[in-house]
Structure formats: structure tokens, C-alpha cells
Scaffold this active site. Structure first.
Site, short mmCIF file in Angstrom:
data_model
loop_
_atom_site.label_atom_id
_atom_site.label_comp_id
_atom_site.label_asym_id
_atom_site.label_seq_id
_atom_site.Cartn_x
_atom_site.Cartn_y
_atom_site.Cartn_z
N LEU A 60 10.74 1.32 7.37
CA LEU A 60 10.25 1.79 6.08
C LEU A 60 11.02 3.07 5.72
O LEU A 60 11.14 3.96 6.57
CB LEU A 60 8.75 2.12 6.19
CG LEU A 60 8.13 2.59 4.88
CD1 LEU A 60 7.89 1.40 3.96
CD2 LEU A 60 6.83 3.33 5.12
N ARG A 111 -7.38 -20.40 -2.75
CA ARG A 111 -6.38 -20.25 -1.70
C ARG A 111 -5.28 -21.28 -1.82
O ARG A 111 -5.51 -22.48 -1.69
CB ARG A 111 -7.04 -20.34 -0.32
CG ARG A 111 -6.09 -19.99 0.82
CD ARG A 111 -6.78 -19.95 2.17
NE ARG A 111 -5.84 -19.58 3.21
CZ ARG A 111 -5.01 -20.43 3.80
NH1 ARG A 111 -5.03 -21.70 3.48
NH2 ARG A 111 -4.17 -20.00 4.73
N ARG A 115 8.21 4.53 -4.43
CA ARG A 115 8.31 3.54 -3.36
C ARG A 115 7.31 2.40 -3.59
O ARG A 115 7.60 1.23 -3.32
CB ARG A 115 8.09 4.19 -1.99
CG ARG A 115 8.38 3.24 -0.83
CD ARG A 115 8.33 3.93 0.52
NE ARG A 115 7.00 4.43 0.80
CZ ARG A 115 6.70 5.22 1.84
NH1 ARG A 115 7.65 5.60 2.68
NH2 ARG A 115 5.47 5.63 2.04
N TYR A 155 0.84 -1.20 0.00
CA TYR A 155 0.00 0.00 0.00
C TYR A 155 0.87 1.25 0.00
O TYR A 155 2.08 1.18 0.22
CB TYR A 155 -0.96 -0.01 1.19
CG TYR A 155 -0.35 0.36 2.53
CD1 TYR A 155 0.49 -0.52 3.20
CD2 TYR A 155 -0.62 1.59 3.13
CE1 TYR A 155 1.05 -0.19 4.43
CE2 TYR A 155 -0.09 1.93 4.36
CZ TYR A 155 0.75 1.04 5.00
OH TYR A 155 1.30 1.38 6.21
N LYS A 198 6.51 -1.82 1.96
CA LYS A 198 5.29 -1.25 2.57
C LYS A 198 4.13 -2.24 2.40
O LYS A 198 3.20 -2.04 1.62
CB LYS A 198 4.97 0.12 1.96
CG LYS A 198 4.07 0.96 2.90
CD LYS A 198 4.12 2.42 2.53
CE LYS A 198 3.11 3.27 3.26
NZ LYS A 198 3.22 3.27 4.72
N GLU A 215 11.08 2.44 14.65
CA GLU A 215 10.26 3.53 14.11
C GLU A 215 8.92 3.55 14.82
O GLU A 215 8.67 2.75 15.72
CB GLU A 215 10.07 3.36 12.60
CG GLU A 215 9.41 2.06 12.19
CD GLU A 215 9.39 1.84 10.68
OE1 GLU A 215 9.33 2.81 9.92
OE2 GLU A 215 9.41 0.66 10.28
N1 PDD Z 1 2.56 5.16 7.31
N2 PDD Z 1 7.14 3.93 9.11
C1 PDD Z 1 6.01 3.22 9.03
C2 PDD Z 1 5.96 1.88 9.65
C3 PDD Z 1 4.89 3.75 8.35
O1 PDD Z 1 3.77 3.03 8.26
C4 PDD Z 1 4.96 5.06 7.79
C5 PDD Z 1 3.84 5.68 7.04
C6 PDD Z 1 6.18 5.77 7.92
C7 PDD Z 1 6.37 7.14 7.33
O2 PDD Z 1 6.49 7.06 5.92
P1 PDD Z 1 6.01 8.28 5.00
O3 PDD Z 1 6.70 9.51 5.50
O4 PDD Z 1 6.47 7.89 3.66
O5 PDD Z 1 4.52 8.36 5.13
C8 PDD Z 1 7.24 5.16 8.57
C9 PDD Z 1 1.40 5.62 6.57
C10 PDD Z 1 1.19 7.09 6.61
C11 PDD Z 1 0.20 4.83 7.02
O6 PDD Z 1 0.37 3.64 7.26
O7 PDD Z 1 -0.90 5.38 7.12
#
Ligand code: PDD
Length: 284
Positions: free
Chosen positions: A204, A100, A52, A33, A147, A179
Site C-alpha cells: 500500500l 448475491r 488515495r 477503506y 486499500k 510491509e
Molecule cells: N493501515 N500498509 C498497510 C497494509 C496498511 O494497512 C497501512 C495502514 C499502511 C500505512 O498506510 P498509511 O500511512 O497511509 O496509514 C501500510 C491503516 C492504518 C489500518 O488498516 O488501520
């Protein structure tokens, strides 16, 4: 106004938008996603997110379901059809629907689902007040650079944080912060150096992180990319998080203990303004 979602070629009212029960995103979390911010009805730093997305789908041996150009067209059409001024566009690509079986199915088209969600990013009270975070063990898989839609560890971490009255979870591995549940973590040292963990499979690679570090560097703000502990964060001058859906939010408490005086720090506040200016100036 009925919300409109995009599902495999069609723009549909949200309550008519459907995915098969055999979709591998649903059965195996076999998908990727992305989340891009929308400000003044325009996409913020979107190229970074689409690149990405392309990388993530490649890492799980999927082809992009549409070109980046076409995906951006669909994003823009969704913004227009939903009259979205500020918020996010969500994109999900999965390996598609098939009986599946764990190994990849043959000849199955990936699914592409997109929708918008309203959110006040700039006028967020949380950004004014600063957020509280709770630390938890990082129990995720070893490829956090992808992601993936497999977000159960983050769901559980962020729920535990919410139950503790916190707005974000900070995940800990080998004594160091990896993170946030859905954000990148930063601290500011006594010497005004911004510290954030280097990109690797452990986190990420944040798009907001990348843009913010470039903006900081242009302003001769010192940056150090290294892992750090909760103890170091607790004795830091400032702490903050970044993400596409929040931009930058100051962190004012960690597990109930104040960071410095428990108020948003001056550098975090300044960097948030810098990022908002960048977002407004470059959104398209
Ligand atoms: N999440 N780390 C993780 C685990 C994340 O899920 C996200 C973003 C980030 C920050 O990445 P970026 O700056 O590219 O949004 C770091 C999104 C916003 C979400 O899951 O809604």
C-alpha cells in the site's frame, strides 16, 4: 456519550447504525477503506488519504459516493459530534447492497459508512518503548496498492503476532519484507540511510510514508527505496514502522532478536518528533 456513526446520509447512534446483510462489503469484501488520524480534533494529512480513497475506488471501478469536499465535511461533523480529540476517522465505501451475484449489480448505489475511534497516538507507551514484530509469509492478493477491505490475511498475521507477544506482523515475500500488517516498514543502515520498499502493487502506498520521506528529504537525511530482507533488518542500526493510526513507532525486536541494542533508535525518535510537529502544524 453515545458514539455517532455516519451511514449513507444519516448520523446515527452506533447501535442504530445498520448495513444490509446483502451489502457487498459484507458478502465479498467488495469495498475500499481509509483511516485518517485526528489530533487536537483536527484531521492529519487528510487530503492524501482522500486522494488515495479516490484512486482505490477507481481501481475497483466504483465512483466516489460523495465528493472529497463532502466526505471531509462528514469527517469533521463526526469529530465534532463525538467530541473526538485524538484518534482516527474510518471511512468505508462498498459497491452497495444487491442480491448475491459476483459480477457488478446494475443501478446500485455504493454504501458509505464512517465512524470515529479514540486512540492515544502521541502519548503512546509503545512509541516510547518500541514494538516487537513477528515475521510471516505474505499470503495476500497481488493488488496490495488498493486499500481493499479484504483484510483476512492481515487479521491472521496480526493475530499470530499478538499470540507471540508482538505488536505488528511483518510480511515476507521472495525473501524480502513487503510491509507490516497495517504499516509501512523502514530500516536505518549503518551509514544512516533510511531504506524502505518502493511503491508498487506489492504494498500500500502509505500516506505517512510519503509525508515522512518528504520531511526527511527536506532535512537532507538520505533515503534509499529498495526491498530488503529480514537478515538486513536484523543487522540494521534501527528499524521502524509508520501508519496513520500510529504515526511512527520504533521496532526493537524481530522474531525475538534485538535490533541493535533493543531500544528505540535516535533517528526513529527524531523522525517521530518531526512527524508529530508536522501533524500538529498542518492538521485542519
Ligand atoms: N493501515 N500498509 C498497510 C497494509 C496498511 O494497512 C497501512 C495502514 C499502511 C500505512 O498506510 P498509511 O500511512 O497511509 O496509514 C501500510 C491503516 C492504518 C489500518 O488498516 O488501520
Amino acid at each position: 456519550m453515545t458514539r455517532i456513526a455516519y451511514v449513507n446520509g444519516d448520523f446515527l447512534p452506533l447501535d442504530e447504525a445498520r448495513i444490509s446483510v446483502l451489502d457487498r462489503g459484507f458478502l465479498f469484501a467488495d469495498g475500499i477503506y481509509e483511516v485518517s488520524a485526528v489530533l487536537e480534533s483536527k484531521l492529519v494529512d487528510n487530503e492524501s488519504h482522500l486522494l488515495r480513497l479516490e484512486r482505490s475506488v477507481g481501481e475497483i471501478a466504483l465512483a466516489m459516493p460523495e465528493t472529497r469536499e463532502r466526505i471531509e465535511e462528514i469527517q469533521k461533523e463526526l469529530i465534532a459530534r463525538n467530541g473526538l480529540v485524538e484518534g482516527v476517522v474510518y471511512i468505508q465505501v462498498t459497491r452497495g447492497a444487491a442480491d448475491r451475484d459476483f459480477a457488478f449489480p446494475k443501478g446500485v448505489k455504493p454504501s458509505l459508512v464512517m465512524f470515529t475511534q479514540e486512540k492515544n497516538i502521541v502519548a503512546s507507551p509503545l512509541a516510547q518503548r518500541g514494538i516487537a514484530v513477528k515475521t510471516l509469509p505474505d499470503i495476500r492478493w497481488a493488488r496490495r496498492d488498493i486499500k481493499s477491505v479484504a483484510l483476512l490475511a492481515q487479521v491472521l498475521a496480526k493475530q499470530a503476532a499478538a499470540e507471540a507477544g508482538c505488536q505488528e506482523a511483518w510480511m515476507i515475500e521472495d525473501g524480502k519484507i513487503t510491509e507490516g500488517g497495517s504499516s509501512t516498514v523502514f530500516i536505518v543502515t549503518k551509514d544512516d540511510v533510511i531504506v524502505t520498499r518502493p511503491n508498487s502493487n506489492a504494498i500500500l502506498p502509505g500516506c505517512t510514508r510519503k509525508a515522512l520521506l518528504a520531511l526527511a528529504e527536506e532535512r537532507q537525511i538520505r533515503i534509499e527505496e529498495r526491498a530488503f530482507s529480514v537478515d538486513e533488518a536484523l543487522t540494521a542500526k534501527e528499524a521502524f514502522i509508520t501508519s496513520a493510526s500510529a504515526f511512527l513507532q520504533p521496532v526493537v525486536t524481530i522474531d525475538g532478536a534485538q535490533v541493535a541494542d533493543g531500544k528505540p533508535g535516535p533517528l526513529a525518535t527524531r523522525l517521530r518528533e518531526i512527524y508529530i510537529d508536522f501533524a500538529r502544524a498542518t492538521a485542519r
